[in-house]
Design a protein around this motif. Structure first.
Motif, mmCIF file in Angstrom:
data_model
loop_
_atom_site.group_PDB
_atom_site.id
_atom_site.type_symbol
_atom_site.label_atom_id
_atom_site.label_comp_id
_atom_site.label_asym_id
_atom_site.label_seq_id
_atom_site.Cartn_x
_atom_site.Cartn_y
_atom_site.Cartn_z
ATOM 1 N N MET A 1 -57.187 -41.148 22.737
ATOM 2 C CA MET A 1 -56.419 -41.481 21.561
ATOM 3 C C MET A 1 -55.829 -42.878 21.764
ATOM 4 S SD MET A 1 -53.164 -39.492 19.866
ATOM 5 C CE MET A 1 -54.064 -38.248 18.989
ATOM 6 N N THR A 2 -56.105 -43.749 20.822
ATOM 7 C CA THR A 2 -55.594 -45.115 20.926
ATOM 8 C C THR A 2 -54.148 -45.157 20.428
ATOM 9 O OG1 THR A 2 -56.290 -45.742 18.716
ATOM 10 C CG2 THR A 2 -57.921 -46.003 20.488
ATOM 11 N N GLY A 3 -53.548 -46.300 20.657
ATOM 12 C CA GLY A 3 -52.168 -46.474 20.214
ATOM 13 C C GLY A 3 -52.028 -46.374 18.707
ATOM 14 N N LEU A 4 -53.012 -46.882 17.989
ATOM 15 C CA LEU A 4 -52.979 -46.830 16.529
ATOM 16 C C LEU A 4 -53.081 -45.384 16.036
ATOM 17 C CD1 LEU A 4 -52.929 -48.327 13.835
ATOM 18 C CD2 LEU A 4 -55.414 -48.521 13.992
ATOM 19 N N ALA B 1 -47.811 -39.746 14.828
ATOM 20 C CA ALA B 1 -46.406 -39.528 15.150
ATOM 21 C C ALA B 1 -45.460 -39.917 14.013
ATOM 22 C CB ALA B 1 -46.041 -40.303 16.413
ATOM 23 N N THR B 2 -45.812 -40.935 13.230
ATOM 24 C CA THR B 2 -44.920 -41.425 12.186
ATOM 25 C C THR B 2 -44.572 -40.363 11.146
ATOM 26 O OG1 THR B 2 -45.690 -43.681 12.527
ATOM 27 C CG2 THR B 2 -44.602 -43.214 10.436
#
Length: 69
Positions: free
Chosen positions: A1-4, A10-11
């Motif tokens: 899972m990438t940061g994006l 999560a947002t």
């Protein structure tokens, strides 16, 4: 899972908890204002209350011929 991908997942979760907390805060502040107002009215003998076995207060009707002053 990438940061994006992580940020996009999560947002919405963080936003849901934020608005839930905001809603709960408003609810508690309204309850506090109502309780404070009723206590002040009771203290100044503007309303009559009856305390039941559970400690809950019930507002009693005032006599129509009773002087308020």
């Amino acid at each position: 899972m990438t940061g994006l991908e992580f940020s996009m997942a999560a947002t919405p979760i963080l936003a849901a908890f934020f608005y839930f907390g905001k809603h709960q805060g408003k609810k508690e502040s309204v309850e506090m204002v109502v309780e404070s107002t009723l206590n002040m009215l009771e203290k100044n003998n503007m309303i009559k209350v009856k305390v039941d076995k559970n400690g809950e207060k019930e507002i009693l009707p005032l006599d129509k011929h009773q002087k308020v002053w």
